[in-house]
Each structure stands twice: as structure tokens, then as C-alpha cells.
Design a protein around this motif. Structure first.
Motif, PDB file in Angstrom:
ATOM      1  N   CYS A 172      13.159   3.115 -82.027  1.00  0.00           N
ATOM      2  CA  CYS A 172      13.811   2.323 -80.980  1.00  0.00           C
ATOM      3  C   CYS A 172      15.252   1.951 -81.364  1.00  0.00           C
ATOM      4  O   CYS A 172      16.118   1.816 -80.500  1.00  0.00           O
ATOM      5  CB  CYS A 172      13.019   1.034 -80.729  1.00  0.00           C
ATOM      6  SG  CYS A 172      11.325   1.280 -80.169  1.00  0.00           S
ATOM      7  N   ALA A 173      15.479   1.759 -82.671  1.00  0.00           N
ATOM      8  CA  ALA A 173      16.740   1.198 -83.151  1.00  0.00           C
ATOM      9  C   ALA A 173      18.004   1.966 -82.756  1.00  0.00           C
ATOM     10  O   ALA A 173      19.021   1.338 -82.456  1.00  0.00           O
ATOM     11  CB  ALA A 173      16.689   1.043 -84.670  1.00  0.00           C
ATOM     12  N   CYS A 228      19.141   3.264 -80.112  1.00  0.00           N
ATOM     13  CA  CYS A 228      19.719   2.844 -78.836  1.00  0.00           C
ATOM     14  C   CYS A 228      19.747   1.331 -78.688  1.00  0.00           C
ATOM     15  O   CYS A 228      20.340   0.824 -77.738  1.00  0.00           O
ATOM     16  CB  CYS A 228      18.943   3.458 -77.679  1.00  0.00           C
ATOM     17  SG  CYS A 228      19.220   5.234 -77.515  1.00  0.00           S
ATOM     18  N   HIS A 229      19.111   0.628 -79.593  1.00  0.00           N
ATOM     19  CA  HIS A 229      19.053  -0.825 -79.500  1.00  0.00           C
ATOM     20  C   HIS A 229      19.718  -1.455 -80.714  1.00  0.00           C
ATOM     21  O   HIS A 229      19.233  -2.450 -81.259  1.00  0.00           O
ATOM     22  CB  HIS A 229      17.605  -1.290 -79.342  1.00  0.00           C
ATOM     23  CG  HIS A 229      17.003  -0.912 -78.031  1.00  0.00           C
ATOM     24  ND1 HIS A 229      17.180  -1.658 -76.890  1.00  0.00           N
ATOM     25  CD2 HIS A 229      16.265   0.169 -77.659  1.00  0.00           C
ATOM     26  CE1 HIS A 229      16.551  -1.072 -75.878  1.00  0.00           C
ATOM     27  NE2 HIS A 229      16.011   0.044 -76.312  1.00  0.00           N
ATOM     28  N   SER A 230      20.824  -0.861 -81.138  1.00  0.00           N
ATOM     29  CA  SER A 230      21.575  -1.418 -82.261  1.00  0.00           C
ATOM     30  C   SER A 230      23.047  -1.078 -82.083  1.00  0.00           C
ATOM     31  O   SER A 230      23.410  -0.097 -81.437  1.00  0.00           O
ATOM     32  CB  SER A 230      21.076  -0.848 -83.589  1.00  0.00           C
ATOM     33  OG  SER A 230      21.252   0.553 -83.651  1.00  0.00           O
ATOM     34  N   ARG A 231      23.868  -1.911 -82.659  1.00  0.00           N
ATOM     35  CA  ARG A 231      25.306  -1.633 -82.710  1.00  0.00           C
ATOM     36  C   ARG A 231      25.553  -0.919 -84.033  1.00  0.00           C
ATOM     37  O   ARG A 231      25.375  -1.499 -85.094  1.00  0.00           O
ATOM     38  CB  ARG A 231      26.096  -2.936 -82.619  1.00  0.00           C
ATOM     39  CG  ARG A 231      27.594  -2.733 -82.525  1.00  0.00           C
ATOM     40  CD  ARG A 231      28.225  -3.921 -81.851  1.00  0.00           C
ATOM     41  NE  ARG A 231      29.672  -3.851 -81.834  1.00  0.00           N
ATOM     42  CZ  ARG A 231      30.432  -4.578 -81.021  1.00  0.00           C
ATOM     43  NH1 ARG A 231      29.866  -5.415 -80.163  1.00  0.00           N
ATOM     44  NH2 ARG A 231      31.733  -4.480 -81.047  1.00  0.00           N
ATOM     45  N   ARG A 232      25.943   0.326 -83.953  1.00  0.00           N
ATOM     46  CA  ARG A 232      25.975   1.159 -85.148  1.00  0.00           C
ATOM     47  C   ARG A 232      26.992   2.265 -85.028  1.00  0.00           C
ATOM     48  O   ARG A 232      27.442   2.616 -83.939  1.00  0.00           O
ATOM     49  CB  ARG A 232      24.592   1.756 -85.413  1.00  0.00           C
ATOM     50  CG  ARG A 232      24.195   2.940 -84.510  1.00  0.00           C
ATOM     51  CD  ARG A 232      23.948   2.573 -83.058  1.00  0.00           C
ATOM     52  NE  ARG A 232      23.382   3.636 -82.249  1.00  0.00           N
ATOM     53  CZ  ARG A 232      24.093   4.523 -81.546  1.00  0.00           C
ATOM     54  NH1 ARG A 232      25.403   4.512 -81.642  1.00  0.00           N
ATOM     55  NH2 ARG A 232      23.509   5.428 -80.804  1.00  0.00           N
ATOM     56  N   GLY A 233      27.345   2.837 -86.172  1.00  0.00           N
ATOM     57  CA  GLY A 233      28.121   4.051 -86.203  1.00  0.00           C
ATOM     58  C   GLY A 233      27.168   5.229 -86.330  1.00  0.00           C
ATOM     59  O   GLY A 233      26.103   5.113 -86.933  1.00  0.00           O
ATOM     60  N   VAL A 282      25.197  -6.796 -79.376  1.00  0.00           N
ATOM     61  CA  VAL A 282      24.767  -6.081 -80.576  1.00  0.00           C
ATOM     62  C   VAL A 282      23.425  -5.377 -80.392  1.00  0.00           C
ATOM     63  O   VAL A 282      22.893  -4.797 -81.334  1.00  0.00           O
ATOM     64  CB  VAL A 282      24.718  -7.015 -81.803  1.00  0.00           C
ATOM     65  CG1 VAL A 282      26.119  -7.426 -82.213  1.00  0.00           C
ATOM     66  CG2 VAL A 282      23.874  -8.259 -81.529  1.00  0.00           C
ATOM     67  N   TYR A 283      22.830  -5.467 -79.207  1.00  0.00           N
ATOM     68  CA  TYR A 283      21.712  -4.603 -78.817  1.00  0.00           C
ATOM     69  C   TYR A 283      20.421  -4.807 -79.619  1.00  0.00           C
ATOM     70  O   TYR A 283      19.692  -3.856 -79.871  1.00  0.00           O
ATOM     71  CB  TYR A 283      22.125  -3.129 -78.878  1.00  0.00           C
ATOM     72  CG  TYR A 283      23.393  -2.837 -78.134  1.00  0.00           C
ATOM     73  CD1 TYR A 283      23.417  -2.827 -76.741  1.00  0.00           C
ATOM     74  CD2 TYR A 283      24.582  -2.616 -78.814  1.00  0.00           C
ATOM     75  CE1 TYR A 283      24.599  -2.574 -76.050  1.00  0.00           C
ATOM     76  CE2 TYR A 283      25.764  -2.372 -78.127  1.00  0.00           C
ATOM     77  CZ  TYR A 283      25.770  -2.350 -76.744  1.00  0.00           C
ATOM     78  OH  TYR A 283      26.934  -2.118 -76.076  1.00  0.00           O
ATOM     79  N   VAL A 284      20.150  -6.002 -80.075  1.00  0.00           N
ATOM     80  CA  VAL A 284      18.820  -6.448 -80.521  1.00  0.00           C
ATOM     81  C   VAL A 284      18.457  -6.142 -81.977  1.00  0.00           C
ATOM     82  O   VAL A 284      18.058  -7.039 -82.715  1.00  0.00           O
ATOM     83  CB  VAL A 284      17.700  -5.899 -79.589  1.00  0.00           C
ATOM     84  CG1 VAL A 284      16.325  -6.234 -80.100  1.00  0.00           C
ATOM     85  CG2 VAL A 284      17.879  -6.434 -78.180  1.00  0.00           C
ATOM     86  N   ARG A 326      18.625 -11.700 -74.839  1.00  0.00           N
ATOM     87  CA  ARG A 326      18.085 -12.706 -75.747  1.00  0.00           C
ATOM     88  C   ARG A 326      18.286 -12.309 -77.210  1.00  0.00           C
ATOM     89  O   ARG A 326      18.185 -11.137 -77.572  1.00  0.00           O
ATOM     90  CB  ARG A 326      16.603 -12.949 -75.461  1.00  0.00           C
ATOM     91  CG  ARG A 326      16.387 -13.627 -74.108  1.00  0.00           C
ATOM     92  CD  ARG A 326      15.041 -14.294 -74.007  1.00  0.00           C
ATOM     93  NE  ARG A 326      14.916 -15.004 -72.732  1.00  0.00           N
ATOM     94  CZ  ARG A 326      15.325 -16.251 -72.529  1.00  0.00           C
ATOM     95  NH1 ARG A 326      15.891 -16.928 -73.526  1.00  0.00           N
ATOM     96  NH2 ARG A 326      15.187 -16.819 -71.350  1.00  0.00           N
ATOM     97  N   ASP A 327      18.544 -13.311 -78.018  1.00  0.00           N
ATOM     98  CA  ASP A 327      18.712 -13.132 -79.448  1.00  0.00           C
ATOM     99  C   ASP A 327      17.339 -12.882 -80.067  1.00  0.00           C
ATOM    100  O   ASP A 327      16.433 -13.709 -79.944  1.00  0.00           O
ATOM    101  CB  ASP A 327      19.353 -14.386 -80.051  1.00  0.00           C
ATOM    102  CG  ASP A 327      19.779 -14.193 -81.499  1.00  0.00           C
ATOM    103  OD1 ASP A 327      19.003 -13.597 -82.267  1.00  0.00           O
ATOM    104  OD2 ASP A 327      20.869 -14.652 -81.866  1.00  0.00           O
ATOM    105  N   HIS A 328      17.164 -11.750 -80.738  1.00  0.00           N
ATOM    106  CA  HIS A 328      15.861 -11.382 -81.294  1.00  0.00           C
ATOM    107  C   HIS A 328      15.704 -11.773 -82.762  1.00  0.00           C
ATOM    108  O   HIS A 328      14.829 -11.234 -83.452  1.00  0.00           O
ATOM    109  CB  HIS A 328      15.622  -9.885 -81.109  1.00  0.00           C
ATOM    110  CG  HIS A 328      15.101  -9.524 -79.758  1.00  0.00           C
ATOM    111  ND1 HIS A 328      15.816  -9.788 -78.603  1.00  0.00           N
ATOM    112  CD2 HIS A 328      13.935  -8.931 -79.349  1.00  0.00           C
ATOM    113  CE1 HIS A 328      15.130  -9.364 -77.557  1.00  0.00           C
ATOM    114  NE2 HIS A 328      13.986  -8.858 -77.977  1.00  0.00           N
TER     115      HIS A 328
END
Length: 812
Positions: free
Chosen positions: A301-302, A304-309, A345-347, A427-429
Motif C-alpha cells: 500500500c505504501a 501510493c500512500h507515502s510521500r517519497r522519492g 504526506v499520504y498516511v 486524517r493523521d495516521h
């Protein structure tokens, strides 16, 4: 004597019959003997046949297990229709989900916005949304600044907003399944309020001009660079740097089954094979998302649900996250000091800070994986697991609010939201306990104040009320409005006192890593020891790896010597998380060249290399930037060059961004590969002509080569290759590059007046252009914004001294 089991065992033997009448069998009659023999002869073929069948079955089962698809066979994408055949229940649940509706072709069925010849006005531009037969159209300001008509080809998202995309630069020979450059309109549809609104960039109240990267036709609103990876399945960006065109493809237009489970061709082959077993090399041919270890599911899942390079665009479900992505640390512009979300930041970055993460909770414990809805309504999602003593949590004695109100909802206290894109509340996870005590100390947000700060509205001028609708509005305005800052501080204090009253001696306020980061960022030297302890504590501790890595990153900026010592210790610990080891490798960029080589080469050499690509990538970069590259020769130089080529591959995943080519240019320049650096800087300018940086860097490279050419053969050869022997041409090109960069820097400095780095860069450019008084004003602004940055102070002092020398009778 038993009947023979050989080839003649089915026929009676006379000598055997004769002997059967003597000895112990003399009491048996001849007829009984014949009967017994006959029965034995009948049973024997049955036993034999059964044995043969057993052997055959065993052989078949063994062969069925042993025969396997070769381990190196790669699965391919087959599409969701192949999944429906066996998984109709899941497919039915998936239909209509946000993943299913992530993107689509613009049709009467998919378009939610009002295109019935309506006008929308923003920043003085009157846009018209209308129909042309089956086509959805918009008349609005185009890339030239003129009003133009554009066809909306695709819709993007469904709730709480829907956006619309226009296709540009489609190659004439593009195949039907290829997509040209897509630009996302800023005029968007609020699907709840059912109205058009203008999606303005954060902190940019001014009209966006054509040519600005933030304009709807600019790179920041380009689907391929900002959105496509996570809204489509099996996306191939296919950007051509030479022609500056896209031939983007996807196997499915939205987020479909194989985005999460992985390409399914092997699974389909195995399911249809009739085998008794799944494959011993490939399992059931998909990622094991339900295994005992939650890591596989979380890391599927991460992406697409994270702020990343992105380091490698080939990620598939089941792969390790840190071999493909570089998760963003708790930067001060994206997270608050204590790790609460600030920017989008996408969770995932917040979830890995939580106790839930450390306890093995995974996404599907709370969310249905196919509908994406919560598994239970209201507080039941939480209480389905938190079933301690009766009435412990979902009661007023715990939450201290009236049942049925917003304050009684678990998520409002433990997962407060921040609104992005004007209407999208996320929401902040990190699932934290509200800490108003930290707010009082360091000004971090807290869930209590997020509601109760509105109690202060009556103390503020009425004209400010409309601009203070959200808690994040209060936080943003507090930076420049002391009255609002005071109102927030009063609320924080009131909330802290309420918690003290509620919980008394039982109140828990343990030490938090946010305290260390806040003190470090405020220049508190006493925080260094605490930061070192935070960074180097054992990995079994529940302190989030992101917090430890961020503390090391902060130390690298402020106390490089201490950061290097901590990094050296961490690099000895092979059981540390790749994110922390990668940060440690990066910290070695400020070490001495020899120390960098000693610590980083083992991470790259085949016999001892680090298993994580993220760590190897950072090690290669640090070896070059530290100067350690110049100390390695022969085989070791080849190893480093190979690792740097790996970094180039990572950068070129985003070859449609100028920053990717700039990054490669700097690595070339630092290794003395000047012609490669020149080409990469030129590519950066071509790819993103409106971006700042590559012209300044290329001008500086030209000037450096001219300066070094008299004593450095490599530099002299580069000058000759670039200019054909006419050094004056290079000097003129450098001047032209700096002149072209100046208006772009001015644009950025005006848009980001509170960014110290940008003000400083613009000040230096003005100085080089001979505009000393303007340069002094910008660098002075940088000093005011970041008084602790020594280089800003030094630049201001040197500029003032130079101006004094040039004009002895005047001073700045």
C-alpha cells in the motif's frame, strides 16, 4: 511355500501343489487347497494393481509438486476481467470504490461537474464550461496567456472533488493506447457542495501567469509528473528527452486489482492448470498480503500512500519498499516537530510513527481492502480491537465529552484531520494521544485545540472570522499575527490545564522525540546530547525510525562532526532499518574523504554490499560529494562508478523533470566528467525551461573550467571540446546564462518571500549581476528569516565589505 511373485506367478506349479499335501497341511483336503490357492491367485493381481496405482498416484503427485515454473519467469498484467471469473464477490465490492474511480475517460457517466454552458470566474479570468456534442469543453487561459478552447479528455477522482485533464503534444503517430502530455485544470468540481471552485496552490494568493510551473499548463499540474503513478495500473511514463514528448501507457486506467496484488498472469496460469498444489517457486503467483508478517501488505500500500522519492519504477506488490522508494523524513515543512502531518504526506509516514504499526496492525484491520470503507461505523472500528474492561474507552469518563458529539469520536482526538486541496480532509495516521503540554512548550498542534481554538473567535476582529474556518488556518496565520498566536497559546494552556484536572497524577506525559527535534531546530545546543541518544538507541526500541533518521539529518546540518560519529556507529549495525542506515550513509558526505571511503566502500563492494538499494544509493552519492571518489582507484573506482550509474537510473525515472538532470549533472561535475555535466545541465534547461538552478550551475561550471584550464589538463580539454578552442565564447555563454536566470529567481523570491534559501540565492545572483543594493536587501532578508545559518551571515558581511571597498565614501 508362498506363490512366486515373478512373471509366472499366475499359473499353478505341480511340485508346489504336491508339497502342500504334506507337513502341517495334511489335515486340509485337496479341494480346500485348490480353493485357497485360487483365492490367493485372485488377490495377488489386485494387490499388484493397487500397488501400481499407488505408485502412479504418488509419482503423479510428486511430479505435480516438483515440476514448477522457473523462478526467473516474470508475471505480466492480465486485467481485472480475468479476476472476476473466480473472485466475483471481491470484484463486486471493488466496483465503485475510490480506487475503481481514480481516473476515467470523460463521458456522460463519469463526468460529475456542470458543463451546461456555465461561467466560472477566478483572478479576473472568465472561463466557460460547455458541451460540444459528446465532448466536454472549457474555454480558459491557455499556455500563451490567450483564451483558448480545450477538450477535457479524462476525469480524475470522484470524492470529495473531481478534476479534469486536457491532452497536449500528442505525437502524430501515437497509438490508441498511448497518452500525450496531460495537464490538470485548476478549476475543479466540489462533489459534495456541487459547485466549481479554483484549486489555488498553498500560500500563493496571486494570479498564476502562463509559464509559471504552478499554472495549470505548468509542470506542477502535469499528470505524468504528479499523479499518474498512483492513479493507474502498470503505468509506463515513456518520456522522450530528445523530443520532449510522452507516449504514456497503462494496462488499466484506474487503480485495479493488479495494482495491489501484483501482475496476475502466473496466478491465472496456476489456477487454471488443475494442479494439486500452488507453485513451489512462485507460491500462488501473487503477493502474500495476508501472511503473518504485516510488512508485505503495508509495503504494497505504501508506494501510493507515502510521500517519497522513486528509485526504481518497477515496484510490484510483494517487493521491498526501500529497494524502490526513499520515504521522506519528518521535514519541518511537511511535518510538525512532533511528527504530526503538516503538508500532504499520504498516511504511511505518519502510520510508521504509531504504536499500532509497532504492534503489527495493518491497513486491512481497519479498512475493507476492496470497498476501501471502514470496517465498522463510528467508534466501532476502534472498539472492535480495544475491548478492555467494560466501558473503558467509549464513555465520557475517558473522552470527557457528551456521547454522540464530535468530541466523543475516537478519530477526532487520536486522528485529527488536515484539509488539503481546499476540500479534502485527511486524517493523521500516527494515532497519538493528544499532547497539549507539548503545544505549550513548543507550539505544536494538538487535537484538543483544533476544536476549542474557535472559542477565541469572539476576541478577534469580525473581518478575520471567515479566514479562520480551519485549525490549520489559525496555525498558518499565527506566524505573522501576534493576536492569533496569543489566542492559540491561550487555548493550548486551557487544554493542558483541563487534561491536568481530568487525569491528575495518572496523566501520562512521557518524553517525546518532538521535544528533541524542536530544540534542535531552534538552535538549542543542549539538545545535541539528547539527539545523539535518540539516534543511536537500540532498534528494538519503539521510537519510530523516521524520528531517529530525522534527528540524524538535523545533526548533519547543525553539528556535522557529531553526526558523522553517530553515523559511523549506525553503519556498524546491520540490523538497523534501511531508512536509518541510508541517512547514516548520507551523513558521511560531511566526513573527511578518507573516512567516507573507509565507511562507505564496504556498503558497495560485492562481497559485503548492503542488501538495501536505498543504502547503496546514498552511499554512492556520499562517496562522491565527500571527495572520497578521488581516493579510490582501479577495481574500487569501477565499483563506485557502477553504483553511481545506478543512481543515474534512479534520477532518470523522473527524466521529465529538470531536477533529475541537475542531480546527474552535479554527480558528473563532482567526478570530473565535465562534458557529461554540461549535457545534463542543458537537458535540465530544455526539459524545464522555467525552472531555476541549471543555468546558474552551468554558468558556474563554465567559469570554473575557464579558471582551471591554465593548470588542469582535464579542464582545458573540456573548454576546447565545448568551444572549439575559443575560451571567450564560454565566458559570454556564462554571462547569458546568468542573465536568463535572474528573472526566474526574482519570480521565485517574490512567490516565496519567507523562504530563506531562495532569498539568499536571489541575493547572490543580484550580486553577480552587479546590483549590490538589491543583493544586500535579499541577503539581509535571508538572515532575518534564518538567523542561525552562518553562511547567510558571512555572505552579508562579505558583501558589505566589498561594497565599502568599491565606494569608500558610502556604506550600505
Amino acid at each position: 511355500m508362498p506363490v512366486e511373485s515373478g512373471p509366472h506367478s499366475l499359473r499353478p506349479n505341480l511340485s508346489t501343489l504336491a508339497s502342500s499335501t504334506s507337513g502341517t497341511h495334511t489335515n486340509r483336503s485337496p479341494s480346500a487347497s485348490w480353493s485357497s490357492l485360487r483365492q490367493g491367485l485372485v488377490r495377488r493381481p489386485l494387490v499388484l494393481v493397487m500397488g501400481i496405482i499407488t505408485i502412479a498416484i504418488t509419482s503423479f503427485v510428486a511430479a505435480d509438486y516438483i515440476i514448477a515454473i522457473p523462478a526467473d519467469v516474470q508475471a505480466t498484467f492480465v486485467g481485472r476481467q480475468s479476476c472476476v471469473e473466480c473472485h466475483s464477490t471481491q470484484s463486486h465490492a471493488f466496483a465503485g470504490s475510490h480506487h475503481d474511480l481514480a481516473m476515467d475517460i470523460a463521458t456522460d457517466r463519469t463526468v460529475l461537474g456542470d458543463f451546461n454552458d456555465v461561467e466560472f470566474v477566478n483572478d479576473g479570468i472568465v472561463s466557460r464550461l460547455y458541451r460540444d456534442g459528446d465532448r466536454f469543453m472549457i474555454s480558459t487561459e491557455g499556455p500563451t496567456g490567450e483564451m483558448e478552447d480545450f477538450e477535457v479528455k479524462y476525469v480524475f477522482g470522484v470524492d470529495p472533488l473531481q478534476q479534469y485533464m486536457v491532452e497536449f503534444d500528442r505525437p502524430d503517430d501515437a497509438a490508441p493506447n498511448e497518452v500525450g502530455r496531460l495537464q490538470v485544470l485548476r478549476i475543479s468540481w466540489d462533489t459534495n457542495a456541487k459547485k466549481w471552485f479554483y484549486l489555488r496552490p498553498p500560500d500563493v494568493p496571486e494570479k498564476l501567469e502562463p509559464g509559471d510551473p504552478l499554472h495549470w499548463t505548468g509542470v506542477a499540474q502535469r499528470w505524468q509528473t504528479m499523479c499518474a503513478d498512483c492513479h493507474s495500473t502498470n503505468l509506463q511514463r515513456n518520456f522522450d528527452v530528445k523530443t520532449l514528448t510522452y507516449r504514456t501507457t497503462f494496462s488499466e486506467i484506474d487503480v485495479s486489482c493488479e495494482s495491489c496484488h501484483g501482475p496476475a498472469s502466473l496466478h491465472l496460469e496456476l489456477a487454471r492448470s488443475g494442479s494439486l498444489f500452488w507453485d513451489r517457486n512462485h507460491g500462488f503467483g501473487l503477493a502474500a498480503l495476508k501472511g503473518d508478517d504485516p510488512t508485505t501488505q503495508l509495503e504494497s500500500c505504501a508506494p501510493c500512500h507515502s510521500r517519497r522519492g522513486v528509485m526504481d519504477a518497477t515496484f510490484q506488490a510483494g517487493d521491498r519498499y526501500c529497494d524502490h522508494y526513499n520515504l521522506e523524513l519528518l521535514r519541518s515543512d511537511t511535518y510538525h516537530h512532533d511528527g504530526q502531518i503538516k503538508d500532504e504526506v499520504y498516511v504511511f509516514g505518519s502510520f510508521v510513527q504509531s504504536k499500532m504499526y509497532h504492534k503489527g496492525i495493518r491497513c486491512t484491520d481497519c479498512h475493507d481492502p476492496h470497498t476501501l470503507e471502514m470496517k465498522h461505523p463510528g467508534n466501532e472500528t476502534c472498539t472492535s480491537c480495544h475491548q478492555h474492561s467494560a466501558g473503558k474507552y467509549d464513555v465520557p469518563s475517558h473522552h470527557h465529552h457528551e456521547v454522540g458529539t464530535a468530541g466523543a469520536m475516537c478519530v477526532n482526538c487520536h486522528m485529527p484531520h488536515t484539509t488539503y486541496m481546499a476540500v479534502d480532509a485527511r486524517r493523521d495516521h500516527s494515532l497519538r494521544v493528544p499532547r497539549p503540554d507539548l503545544s505549550v512548550k513548543f507550539g505544536t498542534p494538538n487535537a484538543c485545540s483544533s476544536c476549542h481554538v474557535r472559542d477565541q473567535l469572539e476576541q478577534l476582529p469580525t473581518e478575520q472570522h471567515a479566514s479562520l474556518e480551519l485549525y490549520q488556518d489559525w496555525l498558518a496565520m499565527a506566524a505573522e499575527d501576534e493576536t492569533i498566536a496569543s489566542a492559540i497559546a491561550k487555548t493550548d494552556q486551557w487544554c493542558d490545564e483541563a487534561c491536568e484536572k481530568w487525569y491528575g497524577a495518572d496523566r501520562q506525559t512521557p518524553a517525546h522525540y518532538g521535544e528533541v527535534l524542536a530544540r534542535l531546530r531552534r538552535g538549542d545546543s543542549s539538545a545535541i546530547a539528547s539527539a545523539l541518544k535518540l539516534v543511536t538507541r537500540p532498534p528494538t526500541d519503539v521510537t519510530p525510525v523516521l524520528a531517529r533518521a530525522t534527528a540524524l539529518d538535523e545533526l548533519m546540518q547543525q553539528q556535522p562532526r557529531e553526526a558523522v560519529r553517530a553515523a559511523e556507529e549506525l553503519l556498524e549495525q546491520s540490523n538497523e532499518h534501511p531508512i536509518l542506515r541510508a541517512t547514516a550513509a548520507r551523513a558521511m558526505s560531511v566526513a573527511s574523504p578518507r573516512d567516507a571511503v573507509d565507511r562507505l566502500m564496504p556498503l558497495l563492494e560485492p562481497e559485503s554490499q548492503d542488501p538495501s538499494r536505498l543504502v547503496r544509493s546514498e552511499a554512492a552519492r556520499a562517496l562522491v560529494s565527500s571527495g572520497g571518489y578521488e581516493l579510490v582507484r582501479g577495481r574500487r573506482r569501477t565499483i563506485v562508478d557502477d553504483a553511481v550509474e545506478m543512481v543515474r537510473d534512479e534520477l532518470m525515472v523522473a527524466s521529465d523533470r529538470g531536477g533529475a538532470h541537475m542531480g546527474w549533472a552535479m554527480l558528473c561535475e563532482q567526478r570530473g566528467k565535465y562534458l557529461g555535466a554540461v549535457k545534463a545541465y542543458q537537458d535540465a534547461i530544455r526539459v524545464e525551461p522555467e525552472t531555476t538552478g541549471p543555468r546558474t550551475n552551468l554558468a558556474a561550471l563554465y567559469e570554473s573550467l575557464l579558471s582551471e584550464s591554465g593548470r588542469n589538463a582535464t579542464a582545458r580539454q573540456a573548454v576546447d571540446a565545448i568551444t572549439g578552442g575559443d575560451a571567450a565564447v564560454l565566458r559570454q555563454q556564462a554571462q547569458l546564462l546568468r542573465a536568463a536566470e535572474l528573472p526566474l529567481l526574482r519570480r521565485d523570491a517574490e512567490l516565496a518571500r519567507d523562504n530563506a534559501d531562495i532569498q539568499y540565492r536571489y541575493g547572490l545572483a543580484l550580486y553577480l549581476a552587479g546590483k549590490f543594493s538589491e543583493a544586500e536587501a535579499r541577503i539581509r532578508r535571508a538572515v532575518a528569516l534564518a538567523p542561525d545559518v552562518e553562511v547567510f551571515q558571512t555572505a552579508l558581511r562579505l558583501l558589505q565589505e566589498e561594497v565599502a571597498r568599491r565606494s569608500p565614501s558610502k556604506s550600505l
